[in-house]
Scaffold this motif. Sequence first.
Motif, short mmCIF file in Angstrom:
data_model
loop_
_atom_site.label_atom_id
_atom_site.label_comp_id
_atom_site.label_asym_id
_atom_site.label_seq_id
_atom_site.Cartn_x
_atom_site.Cartn_y
_atom_site.Cartn_z
N LEU A 34 30.61 41.18 35.13
CA LEU A 34 31.95 41.04 34.59
C LEU A 34 32.30 39.56 34.69
O LEU A 34 32.39 39.01 35.78
CB LEU A 34 32.97 41.88 35.38
N VAL A 35 32.45 38.92 33.53
CA VAL A 35 32.86 37.52 33.49
C VAL A 35 34.36 37.48 33.74
O VAL A 35 35.12 38.21 33.10
CB VAL A 35 32.50 36.88 32.13
N LEU A 36 34.78 36.65 34.67
CA LEU A 36 36.17 36.62 35.06
C LEU A 36 36.92 35.50 34.36
O LEU A 36 36.74 34.33 34.66
CB LEU A 36 36.28 36.47 36.58
N ASP A 50 38.34 48.28 33.99
CA ASP A 50 37.71 47.15 33.29
C ASP A 50 36.26 46.98 33.73
O ASP A 50 35.41 46.59 32.94
CB ASP A 50 38.49 45.87 33.55
N LEU A 51 35.98 47.25 35.00
CA LEU A 51 34.60 47.27 35.51
C LEU A 51 34.41 48.65 36.10
O LEU A 51 34.94 48.97 37.15
CB LEU A 51 34.36 46.19 36.56
N GLU A 163 27.92 49.74 27.92
CA GLU A 163 27.67 49.14 29.23
C GLU A 163 26.51 48.16 29.16
O GLU A 163 26.55 47.07 29.72
CB GLU A 163 27.39 50.22 30.28
N HIS A 164 25.43 48.56 28.46
CA HIS A 164 24.27 47.68 28.31
C HIS A 164 24.63 46.43 27.51
O HIS A 164 24.22 45.32 27.86
CB HIS A 164 23.12 48.42 27.64
N ILE A 171 29.97 40.04 28.95
CA ILE A 171 31.35 40.14 28.48
C ILE A 171 31.97 41.38 29.12
O ILE A 171 31.27 42.18 29.73
CB ILE A 171 31.44 40.22 26.94
N GLY A 172 33.28 41.54 28.94
CA GLY A 172 33.94 42.65 29.59
C GLY A 172 34.89 43.46 28.74
O GLY A 172 35.59 44.30 29.28
N SER A 173 34.94 43.21 27.43
CA SER A 173 35.90 43.97 26.64
C SER A 173 35.44 44.12 25.19
O SER A 173 34.59 43.38 24.70
CB SER A 173 37.27 43.29 26.65
#
Length: 187
Positions: A34-36, A50-51, A163-164, A171-173
């Motif tokens: 997860l990139v913050l 989100d995660l 997810e993959h 990325i996260g979204s």
Amino acid sequence: MSDDKTTVRAQHRADLPQPCQLRVVRGSSVGKRLVLEPGEYVIGRGTDADLRLTDSGVSRRHAKLVIGVDFFAVVIDLGSTNGTLVNAARVESSPLRPGYSLGIGPDAELTVEPRDDGSRQATAHELTPRELEVARLVAAGLTNPEIADRLKIGRRTVATHLEHIYGRLAIGSRAELARRLAEVGLA
């Protein structure tokens, strides 16, 4: 006043908050990242997290990360049953820095690491044909159930593909995915 011995110590770059990411190193989601970016992120077992971590010891809404515009990161436990740990100590809230360990319940462990500079990050062109197909449908605004119906696959299969994709592209979204595809002309 000329005998004032006050000095200003320069702050080293390592002391300053910096862009970072979380990487799952133990549990059922090993490798997920997860990139913050500045904002708030919920970590949990729930589908709205989100995660999303699927370990049984993870609460639906386990912890929240708050990332400031200066990349200062704080984790806040959301009243989880099994607790949130930073460097093996149970916390209600704690700052996070690269090198810290973040325990989410008894089975999931994440590390905080400097953000990947992109040199090891996959590009949208490196997705499998099926992942690219799912990514394009996400970018077109379809929901997971709509994608499952369109591709004649299960909803959980769609979620697994996403997810993959998120992990490979760091990325996260869905919005980030759509932006990435548009940037390289694949949307």
